[in-house]
Structures are given as C-alpha cells and as structure tokens.
Design a protein around this motif. Structure first.
Motif, short mmCIF file in Angstrom:
data_model
loop_
_atom_site.label_atom_id
_atom_site.label_comp_id
_atom_site.label_asym_id
_atom_site.label_seq_id
_atom_site.Cartn_x
_atom_site.Cartn_y
_atom_site.Cartn_z
N LEU A 1 7.47 5.19 -4.54
CA LEU A 1 7.24 5.48 -5.95
C LEU A 1 8.41 5.24 -7.11
CD1 LEU A 1 6.71 9.21 -4.95
CD2 LEU A 1 4.97 7.63 -5.62
N PRO A 2 7.72 4.85 -8.10
CA PRO A 2 8.64 4.43 -9.30
C PRO A 2 9.51 5.61 -9.85
CG PRO A 2 6.38 4.16 -9.91
CD PRO A 2 6.45 4.82 -8.82
N THR A 3 10.69 5.38 -10.40
CA THR A 3 11.53 6.51 -10.75
C THR A 3 10.85 7.37 -11.68
OG1 THR A 3 13.69 5.12 -10.43
CG2 THR A 3 13.68 6.92 -11.88
N GLY A 4 10.79 8.62 -11.47
CA GLY A 4 10.18 9.45 -12.49
C GLY A 4 8.87 9.88 -12.14
N VAL A 5 8.59 9.37 -11.26
CA VAL A 5 7.04 9.59 -10.55
C VAL A 5 7.20 10.40 -9.30
CG1 VAL A 5 4.94 8.68 -9.84
CG2 VAL A 5 5.82 7.76 -11.64
N THR A 6 6.37 11.46 -9.29
CA THR A 6 6.50 12.37 -8.14
C THR A 6 5.23 12.81 -7.53
OG1 THR A 6 7.59 14.36 -7.14
CG2 THR A 6 6.79 14.60 -9.26
N VAL B 1 1.11 3.37 -9.28
CA VAL B 1 1.50 3.90 -8.06
C VAL B 1 0.44 3.29 -6.75
CG1 VAL B 1 1.34 5.96 -6.51
CG2 VAL B 1 2.35 6.01 -8.70
N GLU B 2 0.73 2.63 -5.91
CA GLU B 2 -0.24 2.01 -5.00
C GLU B 2 -0.44 3.27 -3.76
OE1 GLU B 2 -0.60 -1.80 -1.79
OE2 GLU B 2 0.93 -1.83 -3.70
N LEU B 3 -1.43 3.56 -3.60
CA LEU B 3 -1.64 4.75 -2.58
C LEU B 3 -1.50 3.90 -0.85
CD1 LEU B 3 -4.88 6.43 -3.81
CD2 LEU B 3 -2.38 7.10 -4.03
N ASP B 4 -1.25 4.94 0.03
CA ASP B 4 -1.21 4.41 1.56
C ASP B 4 -2.78 4.18 1.63
OD1 ASP B 4 -2.36 6.97 1.90
OD2 ASP B 4 -0.18 7.75 2.05
N ASN C 1 -3.12 3.86 -11.97
CA ASN C 1 -2.50 3.45 -13.48
C ASN C 1 -2.26 4.72 -14.24
OD1 ASN C 1 -2.36 0.39 -13.46
ND2 ASN C 1 -4.64 0.71 -13.30
N LEU C 2 -0.87 5.04 -14.13
CA LEU C 2 -0.62 6.30 -14.84
C LEU C 2 0.11 6.21 -16.30
CD1 LEU C 2 1.34 7.92 -11.85
CD2 LEU C 2 -0.71 8.54 -12.50
#
Length: 689
Positions: free
Chosen positions: A626-631, A655-658, A676-677
């Motif tokens: 996860l990118p920093t700041g994304v949860t 974010v790339e899903l599993d 894409n967020l």
C-alpha cells in the motif's frame, strides 16, 4: 458461519444517518420544523438525537412539565420515517434549580463553588440533582419509551469534569475506606505518604488534590481520578435506572468524548451501545501530515469499537468545520465522504453530526451544521451530506458486521493517568498518546486491523500484543503477559515500561519490574533528551528480523542490559553507542521484543511490524503493498468481506489488488485489478470470506 450482530434497533436495520436536533431553539419560528422534515428526508437522514439540552423546555419551573412540543416532534418523525435517540437532559440544568438548590453547583479544585452556567457544571453526588434527574427522566420514559419513533436512550451528553464539594469529599473518603480496608496504614503505604511528612492520621485529613493544597502525592492523584471516573459512571447508572424499567428492550448509550476524565472501559460495562463524538482537524495539522491525523482518528474508532467488541455509533461529527479549534478549516472536496466512511470502515453503524441546523446565537452559532443560516439545501455542505446519505443507504448489508483482529495494543486509563502525573525524565512531554500512535499507524499503513484493549482483557485472542510505555503494571498482569508469551504469543514493549504498580509505587528489584523475565532485559537508566538532541538506532548485521537501516531516535533513550534477550539493534552515538536499542527474547513458545528508544522515522515502525507480523502469521486485509497514507479496513459477516480502501495521502494513488475476486460493493460490478484513488478518494469492495 455468520459473524454478525443485530442492528442497534430492529426498527431501523440500516446504516443510521442524522444529527443532533434542537427544535426548542426555534419555537418562535414554527415554519422551521416543517422545512426541517423536508430537508432531513432530502439529505437521506433517518435518525435525530433530541432533547439533549432541553431541560428548561421540558420543565420550565419546578414540577411543571411541558411535553406538547416533544409529542408533536416525535409524532412528526414517526409519520416521516425518521427515528430518534431520546436524550436525558442532565447535561445542562435550568437556572431555577441552581437558584433554589445551590448544592447542585459544582465546586472546582480551588474549593470555590461555580455560578450557574455552561454545561456539566453540576455535582454528580448531590442528592437533589439525582432526585431531579430521576423525576424528569422517569416522566420522559413513561411517556416515550414505547413511542414508535424512539429507538434508544441517549443518556446525558459527553460526561466529564469533577466536583470537590463537601458531599464529594465525603464520598471520596468512603471510597478510599472501602479500597484500603478501612486502614489508614494501608492507604499511607500505598501513597508513600511518609514523603514530605504527609502521613495521614485521620480520615478527615484526606482531601482531593488542590492547586493550593496537596497535589504531589501521585497515589492520591491517581485514586482521585479513579474515584471521579467511578462516580461519573455511578451517576450514569443512576440515569439508566431511571428509564430502563419502562422498556427494558430500548438500548442505552451515552456519547463519549472526554478521553482523559473517565475510564471508558468501565463505563462501557453499563451501556448497550458505544457511541462517541469525533472532531479531527481535517485540513489543518501542525505538521501538515493528514495521514497521521487519519491514523489518529482511526485509532480512536478502533478504541471505541473494541470497548464492546461490536459495532458502535459515530454519534457526533461535523459536516464542515467546528467553532472551537485553533483554526477552523473547511473540509476539502471528498473529505466529508472519506471521513464518514472511515468511521464505517472501523465498525460504526452510523454517521451523525453536530448539528442539524446552526444555532442563531450563543457560542455554537458558527459550529458546522447540515443546514446553514441560509436555511436551504443549495450549499456545498448540504450536498456533501446528502451524498453520504445516499451512500449509507446502499450499505445495509454491512450493518452489524464484525471486524476480525489478530493484533492488539494495550491502552489503559490507569496507565495513561499515571504517566501524565510522572515527574522526571522528560517533563516537557512524555508524549504517551503519540507513542501509541506511532505503533498503531505502522499497522494502519499496512491494512492490519488492531484492537485497542485494556490490560485486564484476554490476550490469548491475539497473535501480537503491543504495549507502548506500559508504565503502570501490576505483578499479576505482568505474570499474565509472561504466560501469554510462554504459550506462543508475540509481545512488544517499549522504554518506560514496568516502572510502577497499581498504586503508583515504583517496582523494586529493577525495571521493567514484572516484565523483566518476559523481555529478558534490565533497564538500568532512562534518559530524557532535549528537542535538539538526536541519537539513532542502527540495525545489527544478521539480526533475527533481517532488517537493515540507521534510524534517527529522540526524546527518550533507555540504557538496558541483556538478561537472556538478544540485541537486534544498537544505539548510534553518545556514551551508550553500541549498547542494545532493540531486543528480542525467546520465552517458551513465544517471543518478546523491547524497543529502548523513541524512533522518529515512521518507516522504521512499518518495516518493524511488517516483519514481526509476518513471523507471527498475521494476515493483512489485502495481500499487496500500500502507498503511504493509503489504508484498507475490513468488516465481515462470515460469508462476505467488505473492504474499504481509503486514500488519506493528499495525492492521487494507485493500489493493485491481490488475486482474489472483488466486486464494487454498491454496484456489484467486477472491480478492476488496479484501483485509481483520487485525493480523498475511496473504493468499497466485496469478496468471499
């Protein structure tokens, strides 16, 4: 297997969306109520909290009750599909009571009785105040406990504060006599009262802490906080008892907000539902780190969810800004949706606001509200609220779902109170809450769910238990942690742990006291560092966690000796350069880690817990980076998982899903593999459990 709790009320098995509503402020504007009903439905609101500060409107003079306006309001709600949390109005009493019965007025630490005014300016011990609240509460319950619009009791409002009157002093002495077996010798020893010749020779000499009297006996300070907490809870129970019998099926809650003053774990025991009021300073932080603020808010959502290990209510939040923060910033586009769904992601079954309509006068006339002074729906805030209402209406299947957790952080009120009273090491700020947040945030950044537990809670439910600055711990609880590790648990403690016992007396025989065998170390000295001072933690080559790096450390450094533990990292500089700074002890089937210094770098904690959780077999919500700041947070009913991917990073993220199959929660369409967020963006997903 279903892992789902029933809704707060069977009348409303949906996400609740609403606000505090004060129609008594608008009695001279009869057109407002009708317009409010229209706007409530337009905003997708289905619940209002009413009567919170309505005492004088319900009892304008002693023994004279006026319920007609509330009859009309609740009947109108029922006709329009809107529900109510009905409040007991004890948070602010009428002036006639203060005038006639001065004993209800609170006495401050300086022993001066307050004048009438503000709110929660009353004595929880006063027999008169208890009698008057019971009378009015009983009449409310008799009249409305079975009203079709009422779905729960909202007991008072944000309990807090303490009273030092003669009535409370007498209750305090009685409380101490019970705690210390009616023995002054026991009390004097527990408080180490021989210090400065403060030994008590009669119970009447014992008084609450005062700025112009005793305030340096830490055992007294701690017991006073415990007493005030228990006295407040006792008053809340008194209020519950005055309404419960009229309809035992009606759930009770009280909105929590004053973290410092009440042991909410004990208050939770008498409530059916936990609710709390969240007011983060979205858009304004001293450090400009919005992700840190998001983690701080998430940590408190998790705290309140953990109190009863089931869904809670977000009882108050602001749809725009507040009127009391140092700088009142507007929520940026997308932030209202993101912050509202953040509460849902962490276990809330509601999003509610203070307030529905802005007051026309007094201190909260500029506090945020759904309906502005303009009085219509053509505002940015109203449209944001309506969009949240629409979203929540599509999340009914999430109502009652649980949060599976394998990691816990110990966050205890006794420990918090004792740390704040400690003098020495770093009086400019021990920063207990900030320390807890550092550890929590590292897990939050990785999408690892966390419970915020008490020291008395069952540890065996968790694969990893973290205890930042567990300063106060009893011998008994030290043994419980030791047993937890021996039986295969993973435990991490930090500097300034195992220092005092339950009465705030230092453990003898070496720190960290009852954790010494578990951690396999002896902490000989602890140093406070100036803000300008900097040391560092350097990972040792070939350490058991296979971590590398050199990280800045500041504020606190503990000088420890190994007593069975192995060093994973050492200090960078000063006379203790090369001495252990991070250790691991193998005990029985488990492992115990000790962090001897406060590391500045957030990345250190992320890397540390990434490896510790991997070794402990703890699952991430999403098996991806996860990118920093994304949860990512998860709720489940045992058949399906509901995932909330949230971007608090202040920049667009990917974010790339599993490799699991995901659908978009509200539409049911297949989710793309890459999300894409946008800034303040979120995606809600669903998958097989």
């Amino acid at each position: 297997m279903s892992i789902k709790f029933p809704p707060i009320s069977s009348k409303a098995p949906v996400m609740l969306h609403g606000a505090d509503y004060n129609p008594e402020q608008w009695f001279r504007y009869p057109e407002v109520l009708q317009e409010d009903l229209r706007l409530m439905k337009l905003a997708g609101c289905n619940v209002m909290s009413v009567g919170i500060f309505s005492w004088v409107s319900l009892e304008p003079e002693e023994g004279v009750f006026t319920f007609g306006w509330l009859d009309q309001l609740l009947d109108s709600f029922a006709l329009n599909g809107i529900y109510a949390f009905l409040a007991t109005p004890s948070g602010a009493r009428p002036a006639w009571m203060s005038e006639r019965y001065p004993e209800v007025l609170r006495v401050e630490r300086n022993r001066v009785r307050n004048l009438h005014g503000v709110r929660h300016n009353h004595c929880y011990t006063s027999p008169v105040y208890r009698e008057k609240t019971a009378i009015l509460n009983g009449k409310l319950a008799e009249r409305y406990a079975h009203h079709p619009a009422v779905i729960g009791w909202h007991i008072s409002n944000e309990f807090g504060g303490d009273c030092h009157c003669d009535l409370c002093q007498a209750e305090f002495r009685g409380w101490l006599k019970n705690k210390y077996n009616d023995s002054l010798d026991e009390l004097n020893h527990a408080w180490w009262a021989t210090f400065w010749s403060h030994t008590y020779t009669s119970w009447e000499q014992v008084e609450s802490p005062a700025p112009h009297g005793e305030n340096q006996v830490h055992g007294l300070n701690l017991d006073w906080r415990r007493f005030v907490s228990e006295r407040t809870i006792n008053f809340c129970q008194h209020e519950i008892d005055s309404v419960r019998s009229f309809n035992p099926e009606l759930p009770v809650t009280t909105n929590m907000h004053n973290i410092d003053g009440i042991d909410y774990r004990k208050l939770a025991e008498i409530l059916d539902v936990i609710s709390w009021d969240a007011y983060p300073e979205w858009g304004y932080t001293d450090d400009g780190d919005n992700a840190r603020l998001a983690a701080w808010t998430a940590m408190h959502h998790d705290l309140f969810r953990t109190l009863k290990q089931k869904p809670f209510l977000l009882m108050e939040s602001t749809p725009s800004l507040t009127n009391w923060q140092s700088v009142s910033k507007l929520k940026r586009p997308g932030m209202h949706m993101l912050s509202s769904i953040q509460a849902v992601a962490h276990g809330s079954d509601s999003v509610q606001y203070f307030q529905w309509r802005k007051s026309r006068g007094s201190s909260e006339k500029f506090h945020g509200a759904v309906v502005d002074h303009s009085g219509h729906q053509e505002t940015r805030v109203f449209k944001d609220v309506a969009e949240v209402g629409k979203t929540l209406a599509g999340l009914s299947e999430v109502v009652g779902t649980s949060t599976p957790v394998q990691t816990a952080i110990i966050y205890d009120w006794d420990n918090r109170w004792a740390i704040k009273d400690a003098q020495g090491i770093r009086n400019s700020g021990l920063h207990y809450e900030e320390t807890v947040l550092q550890h929590y945030r590292a897990l939050w950044e990785q999408g690892i769910a966390v419970d915020m537990i008490g020291i008395e809670d069952d540890l065996s439910a968790y694969k990893l238990v973290i205890a930042p600055m567990l300063y106060l711990i009893s011998e008994e609880n030290g043994k419980r942690i030791e047993k937890y590790v021996e039986q295969g648990g993973t435990f991490l403690a930090t500097y300034w742990s195992g220092v005092v016992g339950e009465t705030d007396l230092c453990h003898l025989g070496g720190f960290p006291g009852p954790l010494r065998r578990t951690l396999g170390i002896w902490a000989e000295e602890t140093e406070g560092l100036h803000s300008r001072d900097l040391n560092g933690l350097v990972m040792k080559d070939g350490n058991a966690l296979k971590l590398t790096g050199d990280y800045d450390a500041h504020e606190i450094a503990e000088l420890i000796h190994l007593e069975g533990a192995e060093a994973l990292a050492h200090y960078r500089s000063d006379f203790y350069a090369g001495r252990p700074a991070l250790t691991m002890n193998r005990l029985g089937e488990g492992r115990a880690y000790h962090l001897a210094t406060r590391v500045k770098d957030t990345s250190f904690y992320v890397e540390l817990y990434s490896e510790i959780t991997r070794k402990a077999g703890i699952r991430r919500t999403l098996d991806t980076s996860l990118p920093t700041g994304v949860t990512v947070q998860l709720r489940t009913d045992g058949e399906h998982d509901y995932l909330f991917v949230q971007n608090f990073s202040d920049m667009e993220q990917v974010v790339e899903l599993d490799d699991k199959d995901y659908s978009v929660l509200r539409t049911g369409t297949k989710a793309p593999h890459v999300l894409n967020l946008p800034v303040n963006g979120l995606v809600m997903l669903k998958r097989k459990h």
